[in-house]
Design an enzyme around this catalytic site. Structure first.
Site, short mmCIF file in Angstrom:
data_model
loop_
_atom_site.label_atom_id
_atom_site.label_comp_id
_atom_site.label_asym_id
_atom_site.label_seq_id
_atom_site.Cartn_x
_atom_site.Cartn_y
_atom_site.Cartn_z
N CYS A 116 89.62 30.65 -51.12
CA CYS A 116 90.12 31.75 -51.96
C CYS A 116 91.57 32.11 -51.66
O CYS A 116 92.25 32.72 -52.50
CB CYS A 116 89.24 32.98 -51.81
SG CYS A 116 87.56 32.69 -52.34
N HIS A 256 93.22 39.05 -54.37
CA HIS A 256 92.16 38.13 -54.78
C HIS A 256 90.96 38.97 -55.22
O HIS A 256 90.59 39.95 -54.57
CB HIS A 256 91.78 37.24 -53.60
CG HIS A 256 90.49 36.51 -53.80
ND1 HIS A 256 90.24 35.77 -54.93
CD2 HIS A 256 89.37 36.43 -53.02
CE1 HIS A 256 89.02 35.26 -54.84
NE2 HIS A 256 88.47 35.65 -53.69
N ASN A 286 84.58 36.42 -59.29
CA ASN A 286 85.43 35.79 -58.28
C ASN A 286 85.69 34.34 -58.69
O ASN A 286 84.77 33.54 -58.74
CB ASN A 286 84.68 35.86 -56.93
CG ASN A 286 85.43 35.19 -55.79
OD1 ASN A 286 86.41 34.48 -56.02
ND2 ASN A 286 84.97 35.39 -54.58
#
Ligand code: UT7
Length: 329
Positions: A116, A256, A286
């Site tokens: 990520c 993020h 996500n």
């Protein structure tokens, strides 16, 4: 004149696949509810690929938009860097497929794997290529088909993830958005808290590895949750200090998009109002390394970024890895 200029983001683009998977759709697949998902994550829906679309397709669409935004043609590209944990294949790199799809025959191409936080790692490399003078025009992409490694029978993970891509062009410029600094960090001692165990050299694909469902994302959610908040908060404060700034100087934080509660807790720890954070997790879930470039593109389109603003990108994910970048808009 170019010598005095610094690496900057001169073009931005994003692409989301058309198919929407809502919380109500997930209610029919696993024992969950729209209420639970919204309360615990902030997610209402996410996008999912269909009709054979793969990571390099999403990456190519996002790249074409970023290139158009920057006024850059395929033959201008010196390097293509894709951050992804869902490459089309283990090898060759997804960047090579993007290179072919764009017709960017002059460009080198390779992928970055930092989960990520990967887009921040990729920006850092692109920025260094450009600032060193080694290259003029670098395409940096974050692209994921997380639905291909999501176990849609596991309610603890499948509600979180989505597919998408974002891209930026990095070039020297004084008129556009200068990358002031990037900071990167990792803690391999925590590698097993967020991992896809199957498919690599340690657990090559086999009947057993498939039966044991190892080719999917596995995580210990609560641990990741706490580590994310603490590490993101510390990194933001370190980055601010490193640039001779205070936290109040930051106009917008683009984090993020992993969980709305992680973003809220981080902002609270920093003493900043939620209006200073960009959030679009409700629409896309996500999307790992795609989430930040998608968010930059949307923040810009929503008028959240004005010339001169100080923007902090920050991400945390598997590895563990984390990173931040400050941009003068
Ligand atoms: O980008 C980095 C990657 N991101 C992550 O790794 C995610 C980080 N972690 C998280 O976002 C959160 O930990 C989750 C959203 C995954 C979980 O939220 P939580 O508040 O930590 O929930 P929990 O795991 O403590 O579960 C609470 C309860 C449990 O039931 P009991 O034991 O209290 O009866 C779970 O079984 O909620 C249950 N549960 C669910 N219920 C309905 C877990 N998943 C679900 C679900 N629907 N989808």
């Amino acid at each position: 004149m170019r010598q005095n200029q610094r690496a900057s983001i001169t073009g931005i683009g994003s692409y989301l696949p058309g198919k929407v998977l809502t919380n109500y759709d997930l209610e029919k697949m696993v024992d969950t509810s729209d209420d639970w998902i919204i309360q615990r994550t902030g997610i209402k829906e996410r996008r999912i690929v269909e009709n054979g679309q793969i990571t390099s397709d999403l990456a190519t669409q996002a790249s074409l938009k970023a290139m158009e935004d920057a006024g850059v043609y395929p033959h201008d590209l010196d390097m293509i860097i894709t951050s992804t944990i869902t490459p089309d294949h283990f090898f060759p790199s997804t960047s090579c497929f993007v290179q072919q799809k764009l017709g960017a025959t002059r460009a080198g191409a390779f992928d970055i794997l930092a989960a990520c936080a990967g887009f921040i790692y990729a920006i850092s490399v692109g920025q260094s290529f450009v600032n060193s003078g080694a290259m003029e025009t670098v395409l940096v992409i974050g692209a994921e088909c997380l639905s291909t490694i999501t176990d849609f029978t596991d309610r603890t993970t499948c509600v979180l993830f989505g597919d998408g891509a974002g891209a930026v062009i990095i070039q020297k410029s004084s008129a556009k958005h200068e990358i002031l600094s990037t900071s990167l960090a990792a803690d391999g001692s925590q590698a097993d808290v967020l991992i896809m165990p199957g498919g690599g050299a340690k657990t090559p694909a086999s009947v057993e590895s498939v039966q044991q469902r190892t080719h999917y994302i596995h995580f210990r959610g609560k641990e990741v949750f706490k580590l994310a908040i603490n590490n993101i908060t510390s990194m933001i404060l370190e980055t601010v200090n490193k640039n001779g700034l205070t936290i109040e100087d930051i106009d917008l934080i683009i984090p993020h998009q992993s969980n709305l509660r992680i973003i809220e807790a981080t902002m609270e720890k920093l003493g900043l109002p939620m209006e200073k954070a960009f959030v679009n997790i409700d629409k896309y879930g996500n999307t790992s390394s795609a989430s930040i470039p998608i968010a930059i593109d949307e923040a810009r389109k929503e008028g959240r970024l004005s010339k001169g603003d100080l923007v902090m990108l920050v991400a945390f994910g598997g590895g563990l890895t984390w990173g931040s970048s400050v941009i003068r808009w």
